[in-house]
Scaffold this motif. Structure first.
Motif, PDB file in Angstrom:
ATOM      1  N   GLN A  94       0.722  -1.070   0.109  1.00 58.42           N
ATOM      2  CA  GLN A  94       0.044   0.266  -0.049  1.00 58.42           C
ATOM      3  C   GLN A  94       0.954   1.206  -0.097  1.00 58.42           C
ATOM      4  N   VAL A  95       0.560   2.096  -0.942  1.00 57.32           N
ATOM      5  CA  VAL A  95       1.224   3.210  -1.148  1.00 57.32           C
ATOM      6  C   VAL A  95       0.823   4.307  -0.162  1.00 57.32           C
ATOM      7  N   GLN A  96       1.701   4.685   0.583  1.00 56.90           N
ATOM      8  CA  GLN A  96       1.507   5.837   1.540  1.00 56.90           C
ATOM      9  C   GLN A  96       2.607   6.996   1.528  1.00 56.90           C
ATOM     10  N   MET A  97       1.942   8.266   1.732  1.00 57.24           N
ATOM     11  CA  MET A  97       2.820   9.618   1.934  1.00 57.24           C
ATOM     12  C   MET A  97       2.551  10.346   3.335  1.00 57.24           C
ATOM     13  N   VAL A  98       3.610  10.530   3.883  1.00 60.01           N
ATOM     14  CA  VAL A  98       3.692  10.841   5.287  1.00 60.01           C
ATOM     15  C   VAL A  98       4.437  12.240   5.269  1.00 60.01           C
ATOM     16  N   GLU A  99       3.776  13.399   5.606  1.00 63.22           N
ATOM     17  CA  GLU A  99       4.469  14.654   5.796  1.00 63.22           C
ATOM     18  C   GLU A  99       4.995  14.941   7.196  1.00 63.22           C
ATOM     19  N   SER A 100       5.850  15.593   7.259  1.00 63.78           N
ATOM     20  CA  SER A 100       6.462  16.240   8.304  1.00 63.78           C
ATOM     21  C   SER A 100       7.135  17.565   8.327  1.00 63.78           C
ATOM     22  N   GLY A 101       7.303  18.444   9.332  1.00 66.08           N
ATOM     23  CA  GLY A 101       7.780  19.861   9.376  1.00 66.08           C
ATOM     24  C   GLY A 101       7.141  20.902   9.401  1.00 66.08           C
ATOM     25  N   GLY A 102       5.762  20.846   9.500  1.00 64.37           N
ATOM     26  CA  GLY A 102       4.843  22.113   9.747  1.00 64.37           C
ATOM     27  C   GLY A 102       5.066  22.659  11.352  1.00 64.37           C
ATOM     28  N   GLY A 103       4.401  23.747  11.631  1.00 61.50           N
ATOM     29  CA  GLY A 103       4.427  24.281  12.507  1.00 61.50           C
ATOM     30  C   GLY A 103       3.856  25.821  12.570  1.00 61.50           C
ATOM     31  N   LEU A 104       4.369  26.467  13.718  1.00 65.07           N
ATOM     32  CA  LEU A 104       4.163  28.000  13.836  1.00 65.07           C
ATOM     33  C   LEU A 104       5.574  28.770  13.521  1.00 65.07           C
ATOM     34  N   VAL A 105       5.390  29.779  12.749  1.00 62.44           N
ATOM     35  CA  VAL A 105       6.638  30.607  12.349  1.00 62.44           C
ATOM     36  C   VAL A 105       6.174  31.817  12.506  1.00 62.44           C
ATOM     37  N   GLN A 106       7.170  32.782  12.559  1.00 56.76           N
ATOM     38  CA  GLN A 106       6.766  34.350  12.393  1.00 56.76           C
ATOM     39  C   GLN A 106       6.985  34.606  11.222  1.00 56.76           C
ATOM     40  N   PRO A 107       6.286  35.942  10.690  1.00 54.78           N
ATOM     41  CA  PRO A 107       6.397  36.218   9.454  1.00 54.78           C
ATOM     42  C   PRO A 107       7.920  36.653   8.894  1.00 54.78           C
ATOM     43  N   GLY A 108       8.122  36.296   8.004  1.00 59.81           N
ATOM     44  CA  GLY A 108       9.694  36.541   7.493  1.00 59.81           C
ATOM     45  C   GLY A 108      10.625  35.188   7.855  1.00 59.81           C
ATOM     46  N   GLY A 109      10.015  34.305   8.594  1.00 63.90           N
ATOM     47  CA  GLY A 109      10.834  33.203   8.895  1.00 63.90           C
ATOM     48  C   GLY A 109      10.994  31.999   7.675  1.00 63.90           C
ATOM     49  N   SER A 110      11.325  30.775   8.459  1.00 64.66           N
ATOM     50  CA  SER A 110      11.375  29.879   7.463  1.00 64.66           C
ATOM     51  C   SER A 110      11.001  28.558   8.019  1.00 64.66           C
ATOM     52  N   LEU A 111      10.657  27.347   7.117  1.00 62.75           N
ATOM     53  CA  LEU A 111      10.258  26.034   7.389  1.00 62.75           C
ATOM     54  C   LEU A 111      10.534  25.120   6.474  1.00 62.75           C
ATOM     55  N   ARG A 112      11.012  24.116   6.639  1.00 65.34           N
ATOM     56  CA  ARG A 112      11.282  22.915   5.646  1.00 65.34           C
ATOM     57  C   ARG A 112      10.284  21.669   5.863  1.00 65.34           C
ATOM     58  N   LEU A 113       9.533  21.453   4.904  1.00 67.80           N
ATOM     59  CA  LEU A 113       8.516  20.097   4.930  1.00 67.80           C
ATOM     60  C   LEU A 113       9.222  19.057   4.374  1.00 67.80           C
ATOM     61  N   SER A 114       9.132  17.977   4.814  1.00 69.94           N
ATOM     62  CA  SER A 114       9.479  16.713   4.098  1.00 69.94           C
ATOM     63  C   SER A 114       8.217  15.886   4.066  1.00 69.94           C
ATOM     64  N   CYS A 115       8.335  15.002   2.844  1.00 71.50           N
ATOM     65  CA  CYS A 115       7.176  13.900   2.675  1.00 71.50           C
ATOM     66  C   CYS A 115       8.141  12.596   2.139  1.00 71.50           C
ATOM     67  N   ALA A 116       7.734  11.477   2.739  1.00 75.80           N
ATOM     68  CA  ALA A 116       8.300  10.309   2.498  1.00 75.80           C
ATOM     69  C   ALA A 116       7.220   9.335   2.122  1.00 75.80           C
TER      70      ALA A 116
END
Length: 115
Positions: A1-23
């Motif tokens: 069974q194919v599954q896709m799982v995300e990670s890396g979300g959250g709360l960040v201030q304007p101008g900030g950075s985040l990195r999302l991943s999906c396996a």
């Protein structure tokens, strides 16, 4: 069974950075196209960025120059580096992949941009 799982979300201030991943799991060969969509409250789901197996990216105009999509075919993983985040980037971000003509979605990860 194919599954896709995300990670890396959250709360960040304007101008900030985040990195999302999906396996992606349950696949033998790398996916054809992988990417990210997002859905803000009261709005339709929209494409953020996607990338071919060969590494050619495609971006929504609203994120060009701020977001970078990449993938690791050996690990069946796609990434979204998000810089200079704005409040209007607040949404649930969904991983998406195409494998042998079928589409697969992750459950989503929430990104909130707020001071």
């Amino acid at each position: 069974q194919v599954q896709m799982v995300e990670s890396g979300g959250g709360l960040v201030q304007p101008g900030g950075s985040l990195r999302l991943s999906c396996a992606a799991s349950g696949i033998i060969f790398s996916m054809n196209r992988m990417g990210w969509y997002r859905q803000a409250p009261g709005k339709e789901r929209e494409l953020v960025a996607d990338i071919t197996r060969g590494g050619s990216p495609n971006y929504a105009d609203s994120v060009k120059g701020r977001f970078t999509i990449s993938r690791d075919n050996a690990e069946n993983t796609v990434y979204l580096q998000m810089n200079s985040l704005k409040p209007e980037d607040t949404a649930v971000y969904f991983c998406h992949g195409v494998y042998y003509g079928r589409e697969y979605w992750g459950k989503g990860t929430l990104v909130t941009v707020s001071s």
